[in-house]
Design an enzyme around this catalytic site. Structure first.
Site: not given
Ligand code: IPM
Ligand code: MG
Length: 357
Positions: A142, A191, A223, A247, A251
């Site tokens: 990042y 990884k 993975d 990240d 999700d």
């Molecule tokens: C998160 C989001 C952010 C990230 C984006 C919006 C830059 O997806 O906070 O998880 O990737 O960190």
């Molecule tokens: Mg995210």
């Protein structure tokens, strides 16, 4: 207690969900005789529209000088064609970096009332999900150098993923310390079969693990983690990982809880300053329609009280109110189920606030 909170509502549903979290915080203030003072700062697309940049220098200063920061969401299709240097997300990354918010805690907890809302089978999530992802937030790919250049007549893009021992050690320590406060199991995700950064990560984590003999430590490849989260999520307690893996995995893990709209997060520095935000995005498709689920933001506000203000009792009270609202059958559209009462974003905020008496 008096506290100064910088609110960054942002784009899409951001302003709607932040308003509900503040409604709940106001109720806490009233009950416990605290005073929270809010300073609003534009971030993301709305700031680009007004000032040509995703956050102004003054806005950044207001974040740095606050006792904590509460964020909604940033971005949306309207700003997708902005040059990389002024994209809405750029501001979020800048705030994380400038405030030194290296430790991102993403608790993944399934409220039992919502077991039916998870797309996973009951036998997988039915016994309750309660894990914590600790994501490194100010390093890795990042923040490494990136470029796109022409090589032999075609474009070549490069993103560099650097990690230093000290960066790994400080997030690793957060992983071990939080595991100590929970069930004392820590899985470190990497990884290491491919990446040098992961091999260094593993080396540092092994060194650290000797300081925490009470913690049952394991290494797991990213993975395989993605697969295990779906196959057998209850095997995990705390997962610690680098920025991008965290990240993606957070999700994925959010779906164990039924809806990404339920998931809060805390981004912590080495001091008490932190930023609190739901992990979901700006949901432009439902923005302005009063349909969003404010619970992830409300739970983020609870984390703010717990981690930045040392108000554990008040934080517990908010979490209990959310639990009660779900018990009473109130649901926003994303977590709606048969026989439940569908409510709007602002109604959900009212219900949770009114449960704090
Ligand atoms: C998160 C989001 C952010 C990230 C984006 C919006 C830059 O997806 O906070 O998880 O990737 O960190
Ligand atoms: Mg995210």
């Amino acid at each position: 207690m008096n506290k100064r909170i910088t609110a960054l509502p942002g784009d899409g549903i951001g302003p709607e969900i932040v308003a509900e979290a503040i409604k709940v915080l106001d109720r806490i203030c009233k009950k416990y005789d605290h005073k929270f003072e809010y300073t609003y700062v534009d971030i993301g697309g709305c700031s680009i529209d007004k000032y040509g940049v995703p956050i102004t220098d003054e806005g950044m200063e207001k974040c740095k000088n606050a006792d904590s920061v509460l964020l909604g969401a940033v971005g949306g299709p309207k700003w997708d064609s902005c040059p990389a240097s002024i994209r809405p997300e750029k501001a979020l990354l800048a705030v994380r970096k400038e405030l030194g918010l290296f430790a991102n805690l993403r608790p993944t907890k399934l409220f039992p009332q919502l077991a039916g809302a998870s797309p996973l089978k009951q036998e997988i999530v039915g016994n309750g999900i309660d894990l914590l992802i600790v994501r490194e937030l100010t390093g890795g790919v990042y923040f490494g150098e990136r470029k796109t250049e022409e090589v032999n007549g075609e474009l070549v893009a490069t993103d560099i993923m650097p990690y230093s021992e000290s960066e790994i050690e400080r997030i690793g320590r957060v992983g071990f310390e939080t595991a100590m406060k929970r069930n004392r199991r820590l899985a470190s995700v990497d990884k290491a079969n491919v990446l040098d950064t992961s091999r260094l990560w593993r080396k540092v984590m092994h060194r650290l693990s000797e300081e925490y003999p009470e913690v049952e430590y394991s290494d797991i490849l990213v993975d395989n983690t993605a697969m295990q989260l779906i196959k057998n999520p209850t095997q995990f307690d705390v997962l610690v990982t680098e920025n991008m893996f965290g990240d993606i995995l957070s999700d994925e893990a959010s779906m164990l809880t039924g809806s990404i709209g339920m998931m809060p997060s805390a981004s912590l520095s080495s001091g008490t300053l932190g930023m609190y935000e739901p992990i979901h995005g700006s949901a432009p498709d439902i923005a302005g329609k009063n349909l969003a689920n404010p619970l992830g933001t409300i739970l983020s506000a609870a984390m703010m009280l717990r981690y930045s203000f040392d108000m554990a009792k008040e934080a517990d009270e908010i979490e209990a109110a959310v639990n009660k609202a779900l018990d009473e059958g109130y649901r926003t559209g994303d977590i709606m189920g048969e026989g439940k009462k569908q409510v709007s974003c602002s109604e959900m905020g009212d219900i949770v606030a009114n449960l704090i008496v």
